[in-house]
Design a protein around this motif. Structure first.
Motif, PDB file in Angstrom:
ATOM      1  N   ARG A 177     -40.597   6.496   5.008  1.00  0.00           N
ATOM      2  CA  ARG A 177     -39.795   7.491   4.377  1.00  0.00           C
ATOM      3  C   ARG A 177     -38.991   8.244   5.272  1.00  0.00           C
ATOM      4  O   ARG A 177     -39.336   8.457   6.694  1.00  0.00           O
ATOM      5  N   THR A 178     -37.840   8.725   4.816  1.00  0.00           N
ATOM      6  CA  THR A 178     -36.975   9.532   5.678  1.00  0.00           C
ATOM      7  C   THR A 178     -36.753  10.873   5.068  1.00  0.00           C
ATOM      8  O   THR A 178     -36.260  10.809   3.551  1.00  0.00           O
ATOM      9  N   THR A 187     -37.622  10.083  10.463  1.00  0.00           N
ATOM     10  CA  THR A 187     -38.011   8.844   9.932  1.00  0.00           C
ATOM     11  C   THR A 187     -39.599   8.736  10.173  1.00  0.00           C
ATOM     12  O   THR A 187     -39.721   8.748  11.435  1.00  0.00           O
ATOM     13  N   GLU A 188     -40.342   8.601   9.328  1.00  0.00           N
ATOM     14  CA  GLU A 188     -41.812   8.379   9.606  1.00  0.00           C
ATOM     15  C   GLU A 188     -42.265   6.710   9.177  1.00  0.00           C
ATOM     16  O   GLU A 188     -41.860   6.400   8.087  1.00  0.00           O
ATOM     17  N   ARG A 189     -42.775   6.034   9.951  1.00  0.00           N
ATOM     18  CA  ARG A 189     -43.262   4.896   9.575  1.00  0.00           C
ATOM     19  C   ARG A 189     -44.768   4.499   9.828  1.00  0.00           C
ATOM     20  O   ARG A 189     -45.276   4.765  11.069  1.00  0.00           O
ATOM     21  N   LYS A 190     -45.441   4.339   8.935  1.00  0.00           N
ATOM     22  CA  LYS A 190     -47.079   3.916   8.867  1.00  0.00           C
ATOM     23  C   LYS A 190     -47.144   2.570   8.959  1.00  0.00           C
ATOM     24  O   LYS A 190     -46.817   1.932   8.047  1.00  0.00           O
ATOM     25  N   ARG A 416     -45.463   6.514  13.271  1.00  0.00           N
ATOM     26  CA  ARG A 416     -44.688   7.029  14.346  1.00  0.00           C
ATOM     27  C   ARG A 416     -43.439   7.633  13.527  1.00  0.00           C
ATOM     28  O   ARG A 416     -42.979   7.278  12.499  1.00  0.00           O
ATOM     29  N   VAL A 417     -42.986   8.920  14.253  1.00  0.00           N
ATOM     30  CA  VAL A 417     -41.995   9.524  13.650  1.00  0.00           C
ATOM     31  C   VAL A 417     -40.707   9.719  14.753  1.00  0.00           C
ATOM     32  O   VAL A 417     -41.072   9.990  16.023  1.00  0.00           O
ATOM     33  N   THR A 418     -39.840   9.561  14.121  1.00  0.00           N
ATOM     34  CA  THR A 418     -38.453   9.430  14.821  1.00  0.00           C
ATOM     35  C   THR A 418     -37.334  10.596  14.452  1.00  0.00           C
ATOM     36  O   THR A 418     -37.631  10.687  13.199  1.00  0.00           O
ATOM     37  N   THR A 419     -36.690  11.094  15.324  1.00  0.00           N
ATOM     38  CA  THR A 419     -35.768  12.114  14.766  1.00  0.00           C
ATOM     39  C   THR A 419     -34.500  11.567  15.506  1.00  0.00           C
ATOM     40  O   THR A 419     -34.020  10.963  16.507  1.00  0.00           O
ATOM     41  N   ARG A 420     -33.479  12.028  14.503  1.00  0.00           N
ATOM     42  CA  ARG A 420     -31.893  11.895  14.944  1.00  0.00           C
ATOM     43  C   ARG A 420     -31.018  13.160  14.537  1.00  0.00           C
ATOM     44  O   ARG A 420     -30.948  13.488  13.397  1.00  0.00           O
ATOM     45  N   HIS A 421     -30.279  13.723  15.300  1.00  0.00           N
ATOM     46  CA  HIS A 421     -29.482  14.924  15.115  1.00  0.00           C
ATOM     47  C   HIS A 421     -28.316  14.502  14.243  1.00  0.00           C
ATOM     48  O   HIS A 421     -27.543  13.547  14.552  1.00  0.00           O
TER      49      HIS A 421
END
Length: 425
Positions: A177-178, A187-190, A416-421
């Motif tokens: 989910r984003t 962005t979270e990926r389970k 895992r959670v990733t971020t993007r500006h």
């Protein structure tokens, strides 16, 4: 010298042939037709006595020259027929009569069943013409100038497996989910460990038993309708070339196992519901299995163009035709380039009018999207010209209603959670 066997016409004495159109034995000279069962009943034992070898002529063969070559004599014209070590039926090269090489049907297993030819030579040639002419981006010179060098109807030996399986498959499932907060996109990926176990069955999974036949070519013309297989009799062979197997069951069994494992994983996956699913491992064991030795009908056609040989195959039962064709890379590249330019320009103009001006970032996005569109077009149509490939799984052979899921485990592993500006300028 080993003798050859022919089915003779009771009316005129000519050699008979199996007719794919009528599914009867037919005389090409007086047009008499006979049911296959007439010759099956009179077939008798195909075994022969000792091979009588000459001892006073010529010189000794070198070992390398002798390997895989045998000699037969046509009973119609007396001509010598040379054959490799696995051919059991062929045509006399001198008088053209169809003969069965009796020595090639002994010393190994007799086929359980045979699927008779449903497509004749004329249909095979028409199918080849339609196949080549129906593909886009084939060079016009190939369509005009390629020459047919060989066409032959061939009964190919197959080991055909039925199996009731007990299986367990492990998958990796991912839900994603984003969302946005301010200038940041998250962005979270389970990740989940997924187990599915139970019962499943496949019927008539084939494996080519001839080392001379490319396995990917034979898999590409699948499936055959096994329900229309007949009990084996040599009455179906005259007029066609027939090979006996030279790859035994031990040699082909790993490929059958692989296709059944892939087929099981594919079917069990229909009960797994995540955004992304990949197979990690599959364990299958047979609770019950059977194997038959079956002859399948195949038309092989070889053409030559521009110094290269092109091989095509037609399923002699269904008419499905496959073969790798040359590509007109100039035309394909030109059309792909035009698509790239059109899509890129469309996106760049869209960004221009939406944002009220031109910027480098929007232009780069348009170029990337255009390149993807052009590349996908190039890849798709090039792939349409390459239809010879190994088949994944065994979807064509799944026994309807046999899947019974008894184990369903879904275990959450981690996230895992990733971020993007996000640049809002």
């Amino acid at each position: 010298m080993t003798s050859a066997m022919e089915h003779k016409c009771p009316s005129c004495g000519a050699s008979l042939e199996f007719d794919a159109a009528s599914q009867n034995i037919k005389c090409p000279y007086c047009d008499c037709e006979f049911d296959v069962s007439v010759f099956a009943e009179a077939e008798g034992d195909l075994s022969i006595g000792d091979v009588d070898l000459a001892a006073d002529g010529g010189v000794d063969w070198d070992d390398g020259e002798l390997y895989g070559v045998s000699e037969y004599q046509c009973e119609s014209c007396g001509g010598n027929i040379y054959s490799d070590a696995t051919t059991s039926a062929t045509m006399c090269p001198y008088c053209g009569n169809a003969v069965i090489l009796k020595g090639r049907l002994t010393g190994s297993l007799k086929p359980d069943k045979v699927i008779p030819f449903q497509k004749d030579k004329e249909q095979a040639l028409k199918g080849l013409e339609e196949y080549c002419g129906g593909k886009r981006f084939v060079p016009k010179k190939f369509l005009k100038d390629n020459k047919l060098e060989e066409i032959k109807g061939l009964y190919v030996p197959f080991w055909v497996y039925d199996a009731d399986l007990d299986a367990q498959v492990e998958y990796l499932g991912v839900d994603e989910r984003t969302w946005r907060s301010g200038d940041t996109e998250y962005t979270e990926r389970k990740y989940y460990r997924v187990i599915r176990g139970g019962d499943i069955a496949f019927d008539h999974v084939p494996a080519d038993g001839s080392s001379k036949m490319p396995d990917d070519l034979m898999e590409s013309i699948e499936p055959f309708d096994y329900d229309k297989a007949e009990e084996f009799t040599t009455a179906y062979l005259p007029g066609y070339v027939a090979d006996k197997y030279d790859l035994d069951q031990d040699a082909v069994r790993p490929r059958v196992r692989q296709r059944m494992a892939e087929g099981t994983a594919d079917k069990f996956m229909t009960t797994v519901h995540y955004d992304e699913v990949s197979v990690k491992d599959a364990q299958i064991s047979a609770k019950k299995s059977e194997v038959n030795y079956v002859l399948y009908p195949v038309w092989l056609m070889n053409t030559a163009w521009n110094g290269k040989k092109f091989t095509f195959a037609m399923n002699g039962q269904t008419g499905k035709t496959v073969g790798n064709l040359p590509a007109d890379y100039i035309k394909l590249g030109s059309v792909s380039g035009s698509i790239f330019a059109a899509v890129a320009a469309l996106f760049i103009l869209g960004f221009y009018f939406m944002d009220g001006g031109f910027d480098v970032t929007s232009a780069l996005v348009g170029i990337v999207i255009g390149a993807l569109a052009g590349g996908l077009f190039f890849w798709y149509f090039k792939r349409q010209l390459k239809t010879v490939e190994f088949q994944h799984g065994a979807a064509n052979y799944y026994r309807e209603g046999s899947m019974n899921i008894t184990v369903k485990q879904d275990k959450y592993l981690y996230k895992r959670v990733t971020t993007r500006h996000i640049n809002r300028n």
